[in-house]
Design a protein around this motif. Structure first.
Motif, PDB file in Angstrom:
ATOM      1  N   LEU A   2     -31.541  -2.254  62.191  1.00 55.33           N
ATOM      2  CA  LEU A   2     -30.185  -2.485  61.704  1.00 55.33           C
ATOM      3  C   LEU A   2     -29.401  -1.183  61.786  1.00 55.33           C
ATOM      4  O   LEU A   2     -29.962  -0.099  61.638  1.00 55.33           O
ATOM      5  CB  LEU A   2     -30.233  -2.992  60.260  1.00 55.33           C
ATOM      6  N   SER A  59     -31.437   0.997  57.669  1.00 53.82           N
ATOM      7  CA  SER A  59     -30.302   0.831  58.565  1.00 53.82           C
ATOM      8  C   SER A  59     -29.857   2.206  59.031  1.00 53.82           C
ATOM      9  O   SER A  59     -29.721   3.132  58.226  1.00 53.82           O
ATOM     10  CB  SER A  59     -29.153   0.108  57.853  1.00 53.82           C
ATOM     11  N   THR A  69     -25.484   0.562  60.489  1.00 51.43           N
ATOM     12  CA  THR A  69     -24.410   0.395  59.514  1.00 51.43           C
ATOM     13  C   THR A  69     -23.048   0.683  60.132  1.00 51.43           C
ATOM     14  O   THR A  69     -22.850   1.722  60.747  1.00 51.43           O
ATOM     15  CB  THR A  69     -24.649   1.329  58.311  1.00 51.43           C
ATOM     16  N   THR A 110     -29.264   2.871  54.030  1.00 49.98           N
ATOM     17  CA  THR A 110     -28.677   3.478  55.221  1.00 49.98           C
ATOM     18  C   THR A 110     -29.074   4.943  55.266  1.00 49.98           C
ATOM     19  O   THR A 110     -28.848   5.693  54.308  1.00 49.98           O
ATOM     20  CB  THR A 110     -27.144   3.355  55.203  1.00 49.98           C
TER      21      THR A 110
END
Length: 377
Positions: free
Chosen positions: A211, A190, A213, A168
Motif C-alpha cells: 500500500l 503503507s 499513502t 505510513t
C-alpha cells in the motif's frame, strides 16, 4: 425482513436493475430479481435512485469539531463517525499525523475502547508517521518526525495487538532490523512521506509492503532519469495506492492517468483534517490549518490535509475525472475494504455483508442511508 426496491444497485461487482436487496436485521440477506420478493416482505421504494455500499475511508483526522490526535477521546471518534456518515461514509480508520509515542499509545487505547463498547463506524487506527522522511514531511511537525527506535516500535506493536492498524512509513529511513520487526507484526504498512528511489520503492513493494499513502503527494516524483516512488507504484503490480481527489492535492488529469495505469489498485481517501466546516483557522501545537472555504493551508502555504468527505471525492471522480460511476463507487468502498481485510463485511452489496448502504441521486447527493439495517435519513 425488508426489501429495497426500484433502484439501480451497484453491488461492487455488477450493476443491477429490476432487482431488490433483502435486509434481515443488520445483514444483507440476498439480492434477488424484484418479482421474486416474497409477498409478505415489507418493501421500501427507492424511486429509481442509485444504491451502493457505504464508503470506507482509510485516512482522515477529524470531523466537524473533533480532531482525534488532539482530543484522544471516544467523543472525538463519535464526531468523526457522525460527520462523515452524513455523506455516506459508513466506516472510518481515524488517522494520527506525526506525534509523540505517548499520544500514539493513547490513541490505540481509545480506539480499542470505542470498538469494544459496541459502537460502530470505526474499524481501526491509521498511524501516519512520525517515522517518515524529514524532507517529505509536508505539513507534519518538524519536531516529531524521526527515525524509529526499537523501544517505540515494540511498544506500538504490543499495544496495537488485536486492533486493525495501518502505519505510513518511509522505510528508507528505518534501520533494517526494525523494518523486519514491523513487517513481521500484524500492522499493515503503507509507503508514504518518502524520498525513496524508484529501485528502493520497487524493492519494498516486492518484499511485503502493498500500500502507498496519497499518491503523488509527499513522495519522490516521476523524472526521466530517476522514475521515483510515483513510477514504482505505477510499475509494481502488487502496489495499491490511496489518492486525494479534492482538486488541490493533484490535478484531475493526474488522477485520470493514475487510474488508467493502476486500475483496481487505486482507491479514494478523504485525508480530511476537518469536514463540513466554514472558513476558519485551526491550530494545535505547531500544526496550523487555514481554511478559505476551498482548501486548507498551513502558515507556510503547504497543504494541511483536506476539508472534503469521500462523497466529494466520488463526485469529483465522476464529474471531473470521467471515471465510470460504478468504478468510482468501488474506489470508495470495495477497494478500501479489500486492502485492510474487511471485505467480508464492507464494500459490497452481497449476502452476508453488513447492511450499511447509501442511496444517491443522479448528482451524487445523499437521498437516504441504511445504517445497520435501518434507515437514518
Amino acid at each position: 425482513m425488508r426489501a429495497l426496491t426500484h433502484c439501480t444497485i451497484y453491488t461492487g461487482k455488477a450493476i443491477l436493475t429490476h432487482h431488490a436487496v433483502l435486509i434481515d436485521n443488520e445483514i444483507i440477506k440476498d439480492v434477488v430479481p424484484q418479482d421474486l420478493v416474497p409477498a409478505d416482505v415489507p418493501t421500501t421504494d427507492l424511486q429509481g435512485h442509485d444504491l451502493t455500499a457505504g464508503f470506507v475511508d482509510l485516512q482522515l483526522y477529524g470531523g466537524k469539531t473533533g480532531f482525534f490526535v488532539r482530543d484522544l477521546s471516544e467523543e472525538s471518534l463519535t464526531d468523526m463517525v457522525e460527520t462523515h456518515r452524513q455523506d455516506g461514509t459508513v466506516a472510518i480508520v481515524p488517522t494520527l499525523y506525526s506525534t509523540s509515542l505517548q499520544r500514539i499509545l493513547k490513541a490505540i487505547e481509545v480506539t480499542k475502547a470505542y470498538i469494544a463498547s459496541g459502537k460502530t463506524g470505526v474499524l481501526g487506527l491509521h498511524i501516519e508517521g512520525p517515522f517518515i522522511n524529514f524532507v517529505k514531511r509536508g505539513a507534519h511537525s518538524a519536531k516529531e518526525v524521526r527515525v524509529p527506535t526499537q523501544r517505540e516500535i515494540q511498544q506500538i506493536i504490543n499495544k496495537s495487538e488485536g486492533l486493525l492498524t495501518v502505519m505510513t512509513i518511509a522505510p528508507e529511513i528505518w534501520p533494517e532490523e526494525l523494518l523486519q520487526l514491523i513487517q513481521n507484526s500484524s500492522i499493515i504498512l503503507s509507503l508514504g512521506h518518502t524520498n525513496a528511489t524508484y529501485q528502493q520503492a520497487k524493492s519494498y513493494f516486492a518484499n511485503g509492503i502493498h500500500l502507498a499513502t496519497h499518491l503523488y503527494n509527499a513522495m519522490r516524483p516521476f523524472e526521466s532519469r530517476e522514475p521515483g516512488v510515483v513510477t514504482a507504484i505505477w510499475d509494481s503490480p502488487t502496489a495499491n495506492a490511496s489518492i486525494i481527489v479534492d482538486g488541490y492535492h493533484c490535478d484531475f488529469a493526474t488522477v485520470r492517468i493514475a487510474k488508467q495505469l493502476m486500475g483496481e489498485r487505486l482507491l479514494l481517501i478523504s485525508d480530511a483534517t476537518l469536514a463540513k466546516i466554514e472558513p476558519m483557522r485551526f491550530v494545535f501545537e505547531d500544526f496550523t490549518a487555514n481554511y478559505d472555504g476551498q482548501r486548507l493551508l498551513n502558515d507556510t502555504s503547504l497543504l494541511a490535509g483536506s476539508a472534503i468527505t469521500l462523497l466529494d471525492a466520488v463526485r469529483n471522480c465522476i464529474q471531473h475525472v470521467g471515471i465510470p460511476k460504478d468504478e468510482v463507487f468501488r474506489m470508495a468502498s470495495t477497494y478500501p475494504a479489500q486492502h485492510i481485510g474487511v471485505s467480508d463485511r464492507y464494500g459490497k452489496i452481497k449476502a452476508g455483508h453488513s447492511a450499511n448502504l447509501v442511496v444517491l441521486d443522479e448528482g451524487q447527493k445523499v437521498v437516504n442511508q441504511v445504517k445497520n439495517g435501518k434507515f437514518i435519513a
